[in-house]
Design a protein around this motif. Structure first.
Motif, short mmCIF file in Angstrom:
data_model
loop_
_atom_site.label_atom_id
_atom_site.label_comp_id
_atom_site.label_asym_id
_atom_site.label_seq_id
_atom_site.Cartn_x
_atom_site.Cartn_y
_atom_site.Cartn_z
N THR A 193 23.13 0.12 90.05
CA THR A 193 22.89 1.55 90.28
C THR A 193 24.16 2.30 89.94
N VAL A 194 24.05 3.32 89.10
CA VAL A 194 25.21 4.14 88.73
C VAL A 194 25.03 5.51 89.36
N VAL A 195 25.92 5.86 90.29
CA VAL A 195 25.84 7.13 91.01
C VAL A 195 26.94 8.08 90.52
N SER A 196 26.54 9.20 89.94
CA SER A 196 27.50 10.20 89.49
C SER A 196 27.86 11.13 90.64
N ILE A 197 29.16 11.44 90.76
CA ILE A 197 29.64 12.39 91.76
C ILE A 197 30.07 13.66 91.03
N PRO A 198 29.41 14.79 91.27
CA PRO A 198 29.80 16.03 90.59
C PRO A 198 31.25 16.39 90.86
N ARG A 199 31.98 16.76 89.83
CA ARG A 199 33.40 17.12 89.99
C ARG A 199 33.57 18.35 90.84
N ASP A 200 32.52 19.22 90.92
CA ASP A 200 32.60 20.46 91.68
C ASP A 200 32.26 20.30 93.15
N THR A 201 32.06 19.05 93.60
CA THR A 201 31.73 18.80 95.01
C THR A 201 32.93 19.12 95.89
N THR A 250 34.65 13.03 84.84
CA THR A 250 33.50 12.15 85.02
C THR A 250 33.83 11.14 86.11
N ALA A 251 32.96 11.02 87.09
CA ALA A 251 33.17 10.04 88.16
C ALA A 251 31.85 9.36 88.47
N MET A 252 31.82 8.05 88.34
CA MET A 252 30.62 7.27 88.61
C MET A 252 30.97 6.07 89.48
N VAL A 253 30.20 5.86 90.53
CA VAL A 253 30.30 4.64 91.32
C VAL A 253 29.24 3.68 90.78
N VAL A 254 29.70 2.57 90.21
CA VAL A 254 28.79 1.57 89.66
C VAL A 254 28.60 0.48 90.71
N HIS A 255 27.40 0.39 91.27
CA HIS A 255 27.08 -0.65 92.25
C HIS A 255 26.28 -1.74 91.57
N ILE A 256 26.83 -2.95 91.58
CA ILE A 256 26.15 -4.11 91.01
C ILE A 256 25.64 -4.96 92.15
N ASP A 257 24.33 -5.19 92.18
CA ASP A 257 23.72 -5.96 93.26
C ASP A 257 24.19 -7.41 93.25
N GLU A 258 24.09 -8.04 94.43
CA GLU A 258 24.38 -9.47 94.49
C GLU A 258 23.43 -10.21 93.55
N GLY A 259 23.98 -11.15 92.79
CA GLY A 259 23.22 -11.82 91.75
C GLY A 259 23.46 -11.20 90.39
N ARG A 260 23.91 -9.94 90.37
CA ARG A 260 24.32 -9.21 89.17
C ARG A 260 23.22 -9.11 88.12
N PRO A 313 31.59 -15.27 88.94
CA PRO A 313 31.31 -14.55 90.19
C PRO A 313 29.93 -13.93 90.16
N SER A 314 29.26 -13.89 91.33
CA SER A 314 27.89 -13.37 91.39
C SER A 314 27.68 -12.41 92.55
N GLY A 315 28.75 -12.10 93.30
CA GLY A 315 28.61 -11.23 94.45
C GLY A 315 28.45 -9.77 94.07
N ALA A 316 28.01 -8.96 95.04
CA ALA A 316 27.88 -7.52 94.82
C ALA A 316 29.24 -6.90 94.57
N LEU A 317 29.25 -5.85 93.76
CA LEU A 317 30.49 -5.16 93.42
C LEU A 317 30.27 -3.66 93.44
N ASN A 318 31.30 -2.92 93.83
CA ASN A 318 31.32 -1.47 93.67
C ASN A 318 32.55 -1.11 92.86
N ILE A 319 32.33 -0.45 91.73
CA ILE A 319 33.43 -0.12 90.82
C ILE A 319 33.45 1.39 90.60
N LEU A 320 34.60 2.00 90.83
CA LEU A 320 34.76 3.42 90.53
C LEU A 320 35.16 3.55 89.07
N VAL A 321 34.33 4.23 88.29
CA VAL A 321 34.61 4.47 86.87
C VAL A 321 34.89 5.96 86.68
N LEU A 322 36.08 6.27 86.21
CA LEU A 322 36.45 7.66 85.95
C LEU A 322 36.65 7.89 84.47
#
Length: 330
Positions: free
Chosen positions: A110-118, A96-106, A62-71
């Motif tokens: 981009t790993v985006v952290s979401i603060p737990r105190d939000t 710990t909460a991170m949204v891992v976005h993998i671009d198309e082509g892989r 697979p080579s498509g874009a992906l968004n993965i929630l990593v906790l």
């Protein structure tokens, strides 16, 4: 982490032949899963549309874009977790909460952290008994996991971001410590002294080689750095993730079957995934699809936030910057 885990698990195929399949079966059984897609149904953001692969292979990766929630789930009950710096409160939390976005082509991520105190609006989430939780306003982000587990965590992230999570990966912090030990430790450089009695971590500024217990304390620490907020902890966690990637890449696992097994056992034993990733085969396919993704192509950032007007110890999404960031990942 996903790429390195895939390569590690691919090496298990060699071990499974020698072990008459027992090794493969054992590691496959290690993985726990949750059927998030069935629980959430169709009331979700749309899936990203990917360009079909031009590969001539009969079964291309697979080579498509992906968004993965990593906790990172942090169980704080029991004497062992207290020794690791977990405190004395019960239950498990998504510290710990991170949204891992993998671009198309892989080839980039981009790993985006979401603060737990939000502070967020936590949506109504389905429960295992067939009911649903109530909508909660101005609720801490990490309460979603406490209230409704992985299903509510995914639904809350999708409500906050309007981005479809294609997969879910939860890493147990105790298992994380075992993984670090199996790898022989990780090397991390800290920019300031850390003195945190709550996480039991005391380090001078500089470069340190950490074992599993200290690495886990580093992932948890927040009171001994900066202003004691979650934002300082996120910076340390992002450093730790990069250090772990570098350690896995530099360790000759494929020439050391014993170490390979220990690492694979620690990886699979610490994971809870969605049902789309709940087998060695699926995890290996994901890891192998990231073979062209190098660490210098992984960008780590934190969701833009500002101090919450209602509580100086909490934050809220900084708009429109936060919405612009999530829009770029759709």
């Amino acid at each position: 982490m996903l790429k390195a885990a895939g390569i590690t698990l691919a090496g298990v195929l060699v071990l499974s032949v020698a072990g008459a399949g027992w090794v493969y079966w054992h590691l496959n059984q290690n993985i726990k899963s949750v059927d998030i897609n069935s629980a959430l149904g169709d009331d979700r953001p749309a899936k990203a549309v990917s360009t079909p692969s031009a590969s001539a292979s009969a079964a291309p990766l697979p080579s498509g874009a992906l968004n993965i929630l990593v906790l990172g789930s942090d169980s704080r009950s029991g004497k062992a977790n207290a020794t690791l710096g977990g405190g004395d409160s019960s239950g498990a939390r998504s510290d710990t909460a991170m949204v891992v976005h993998i671009d198309e082509g892989r080839t980039e991520a981009t790993v985006v952290s979401i603060p737990r105190d939000t502070l967020v609006t936590r949506p109504s989430c389905p429960t295992s008994s067939g009911g649903a939780t109530s909508v909660a306003y101005n609720s801490m982000f990490n309460s979603a996991y406490s209230v409704g587990g992985p299903v509510c965590a995914v639904k809350t992230v999708e409500s906050l971001t309007d981005v479809r999570m294609d997969h879910y990966i939860e890493i147990d912090f105790s298992g994380f410590a075992k993984l670090v030990d199996a790898l022989g430790g990780v090397t991390v450089t800290t920019d300031q002294n850390i003195d945190d009695d709550k996480s039991h971590l005391h380090l001078k500024a500089g470069t340190h080689h950490l074992g599993g217990t200290q690495a886990l304390a580093l992932a948890r620490t927040r009171h001994g750095i900066g202003d004691g907020s979650d934002l300082g902890r996120i910076g340390l966690q992002q450093k730790l993730v990069k250090a772990l990637l570098e350690q896995m890449a530099s360790t000759s696992l494929l020439t050391d079957p014993t170490k390979l097994y220990k690492v694979a056992d620690a990886v699979t034993g610490s994971l809870t995934t969605d049902t789309g990733l709940d087998s060695l085969g699926e995890l290996m396919k994901l890891g192998q699809s990231l073979k062209s993704l190098s660490s210098d192509k992984v960008k780590t950032i934190t969701m833009p936030v500002v101090t919450a007007p209602s509580n100086p110890n909490r934050v809220v999404a900084d708009e429109p910057e936060a919405s612009d960031l999530w829009a770029s990942l759709r």
